[in-house]
Design an enzyme around this catalytic site. Structure first.
Site, short mmCIF file in Angstrom:
data_model
loop_
_atom_site.label_atom_id
_atom_site.label_comp_id
_atom_site.label_asym_id
_atom_site.label_seq_id
_atom_site.Cartn_x
_atom_site.Cartn_y
_atom_site.Cartn_z
CE1 TYR A 53 -5.41 8.41 -8.16
CE2 TYR A 53 -4.53 8.16 -5.94
CZ TYR A 53 -4.94 7.68 -7.09
OH TYR A 53 -5.25 6.24 -7.23
CG LEU A 243 -20.17 -4.06 -3.58
CD1 LEU A 243 -18.83 -4.42 -3.59
CD2 LEU A 243 -21.04 -5.16 -3.38
#
Length: 347
Positions: A53, A243
């Site tokens: 990351y 979502l």
């Protein structure tokens, strides 16, 4: 905030986990530190990261940057004992880390040392293998997944080799527990069996993609979780933001994942938007925030250890944390299952 003990271990984590993969690209170090402070104040004690990351984009130049940001917070705050840190060992196919070398006893010790150095800590609470050496069906590879080229003897030898190196790290005190990521049900059981054979650290968690739009784990993986005492961490529980509803109607908010990744890693499909419309209708019908509904649904799954969410803005973080105060009724759960039956595997 509800707390869960993972996989029959003594490691206790909050049901919501603060994801960190945007720290160092989409978020500055200062923003990341503010997120950590706010999350801990709300009862979250769990941060998930990885040596590869940040993402968006992934690059060799930024590898390790997120761990360094977390390490600076640990150093400046002095609150190491207040937080559980999970990180991940990159593996085969992750070309920007060690040229994509597979995980082995030759890579584990140096990788652990690198994470410890960047995190400015003496111990990693949960050390996860980011990607199986033999490959995975995650990240839309389920459509063409073909395990027929796998060699069982090689896989068993790799697992036992890795177990020896992991046990060495446990003895050294550099890692407390071992976990998996992007694994299959078969892989989970084989890692558990390898631990039994060798006396190495048993996997206590598996981190796989899981959301209302991605329910592949509901059958075989869920069964393996229950029978092997391996708790799941759901990553991308908001389906990379789908979502939330923020991408409906062709919208592309500035700075969003979609503005940086035009197909959301293969998740952007017409069927996905149709499914999101149906889930948003359930939220409206029951006066629920769609983000909190999606996160609370994951938290209420019987095989769930923690639900990993990320935020690029403080308002997003506050909304997500609010999911810990939401309990979905049987009526809502049934309505969500009805949508799943009508819109299965939309990407």
């Amino acid at each position: 905030m509800k707390m869960n003990k993972l996989g029959g271990s003594t490691l206790e984590v909050s049901e919501l986990c603060l994801g960190s993969m945007t720290w160092g690209t989409q978020n500055t170090a200062e923003e990341a530190h503010a997120q950590i402070d706010h999350a801990l104040g709300a009862g979250i004690n769990f941060i998930d990261t990885a040596e590869m990351y940040p993402v968006n984009p992934v690059s060799a130049e930024t590898t390790g940057r997120t761990e360094r940001i977390i390490g600076l917070w640990l150093e400046h705050s002095g609150r190491r004992n207040d937080v559980v840190i999970a990180t991940k060992h990159s593996g085969a196919g992750m070309a920007h880390v060690r040229d994509g070398a597979p995980i082995s006893s030759a890579t584990i010790a140096e990788t652990v040392e690198g994470s410890l150095r960047r995190l400015k800590t003496d111990v990693i609470d949960l050390y996860q293998f980011h990607w199986p050496n033999r490959g995975s069906y995650m990240f839309r590879q389920n459509w063409t997944y073909d395990p027929s080229g796998q060699d069982r003897a090689d896989t068993m030898a790799h697992m036992e080799d890795a177990m020896g190196a992991l046990q060495d790290e446990v003895k050294r005190g550099t890692i407390r527990y071992f976990g998996l990521s992007n694994e299959s049900a078969w892989g989970m059981t084989q890692w558990a069996e390898a631990a039994r054979r060798t006396g190495g650290p048993r996997p206590i968690a598996v981190q796989n993609e899981y959301s209302l739009l991605c329910r592949m784990a509901d059958t075989d993986v869920a069964e393996a979780c229950v029978n092997e005492r391996i708790d799941m961490f759901a990553f991308s529980p908001l389906a990379t933001g789908l979502l939330t509803g923020k991408y409906q109607g062709g919208k592309v908010p500035e700075g969003s994942r979609l503005s940086l990744n035009e197909d959301l890693g293969g998740r952007k499909t017409a069927r996905a938007f149709e499914a999101v419309d149906a889930y948003l209708a359930v939220a409206r019908d029951h006066d629920l925030d769609p983000v909190q509904m999606a996160l609370a649904w994951c938290c209420q799954r019987p095989f769930m250890g923690s639900v990993i969410f990320g935020a690029t803005r403080m308002a997003q973080l506050e909304t997500a944390i609010g999911a810990s105060q939401v309990t979905l009724s049987d009526e809502v759960l049934e309505a969500l299952d009805d949508v799943n039956r009508a819109h299965p595997l939309p990407y």
